[in-house]
Scaffold this motif. Structure first.
Motif: not given
Length: 318
Positions: A67-84, A123-131
């Motif tokens: 079983l191959k699984l792929k899931q995408c996560f897109v962060f529109s503005k990842p910089s909002a998570l950084y800083g004080e 920014y897009e991050v893709e998760f791929n995994h094979e069971f």
């Protein structure tokens, strides 16, 4: 997203930051290989937290197929998570990870699969995994989250150690249900040149309490039989139909033994069924496949009607 129900001593991504970062989760793809071809089980853009595989593909088998699984996560503005005002300082690094766990499959692991840059653009991050085949049964849960991947600057009220979780809630809780016709069937192999293609061994003492595993019930396939390779590879719908018919016959025999011979009266009373027991498996088959348990013949006929109906829906031609 699922709340982790804990009090944090440092800042994590909350609903407000989640809105600012603009997380979009999409493009869940489940697939497997038949011969040299990749077959899609599911390819959907809309988020769905629970996936019952056999609702989409009756012919996928956790015993025979990966079983191959792929899931995408897109962060529109990842910089909002950084800083004080964010969850970590600009020269640190935020990672993505998933905790995969299953009581029925008896495993758990945590996998890191990417990181978020400190940038204003999407920014897009893709998760791929094979069971691998024969590793899945029952329910598999995947909990996706953010964590501190790299630490260069420490600030008060922010995470101070690598590996600390940075999301108040999981980014995604995905549950994969593997409950096909043979998904949890204990199976093994044997070698006997003049022997049958398969045989069923009963070793349980009490179906109400004995666990549904190879020590108590075992469907064995003969690797020396001329039809074994065709059965094992499952490249054609006919060979998969053969495997399905073997499973149907085995389940029919077990149902007949438990209900008509052992006379377990509580078969339909789910509150008294011990989880992972042989009775629990029989109870599931009877309710899911709508089995008439009044006689040997009715059990066999209603089980065959269910399976043959599924095969007609899927088609028998390659």
């Amino acid at each position: 997203m699922k709340t982790q129900n804990q009090i944090s001593l440092y800042k994590k991504m909350n609903e407000e930051l989640l809105d600012q970062v603009g997380l979009n989760i999409h493009n869940l793809l489940l697939s497997y290989t038949i011969g040299n071809e990749v077959k899609e089980i599911l390819n959907q853009g809309v988020l769905e937290n629970q996936i019952n595989i056999n609702e989409y593909d009756d012919m996928w088998s956790p015993l025979e197929n990966e079983l191959k699984l792929k899931q995408c996560f897109v962060f529109s503005k990842p910089s909002a998570l950084y800083g004080e005002r964010g969850i970590t300082m600009p020269d640190n690094k935020i990672g993505l990870a998933v905790h995969i766990h299953s009581k029925t499959s008896n495993f758990q692991k945590t996998i890191s699969f990417g990181s978020l840059p400190n940038q204003d653009s999407p920014y897009e991050v893709e998760f791929n995994h094979e069971f691998l085949p024969s590793t899945l049964r029952g329910r598999i849960e995947l909990d996706f989250f953010l964590f501190l991947k790299e630490l260069n600057t420490v600030k008060s009220i922010q995470a101070s150690s690598i590996g600390m979780i940075l999301s108040e809630e999981n980014l995604l809780n995905l549950e994969i249900v593997v409950d096909g016709i043979g998904s949890e069937f204990p199976m093994s192999e044997f070698s006997e040149k003049e022997g049958p293609l398969w045989r069923l061994e009963k070793n349980w003492a009490d179906a109400q309490y004995d666990v549904f595993e190879t020590s108590n019930i075992n469907l064995s396939l003969n690797i020396s039989h001329p039809l074994f390779e065709q059965l094992k590879l499952g490249k054609t719908k006919v060979s998969r139909a053969m495997m399905g018919d073997i499973l149907v016959q085995a389940m029919t025999l077990i149902i007949q033994q438990v209900i008509l011979i052992d006379r377990v009266e509580e078969i339909m009373e789910e509150e008294v069924v011990v989880p992972n027991s042989i009775l629990a498996a029989v109870n599931y088959w009877v309710s899911t496949f709508e089995i008439d348990t009044s006689s040997l013949f009715s059990i066999n006929n209603t089980m065959k009607n269910y399976w043959d109906g599924k095969m007609i829906e899927g088609g028998l031609n390659d």
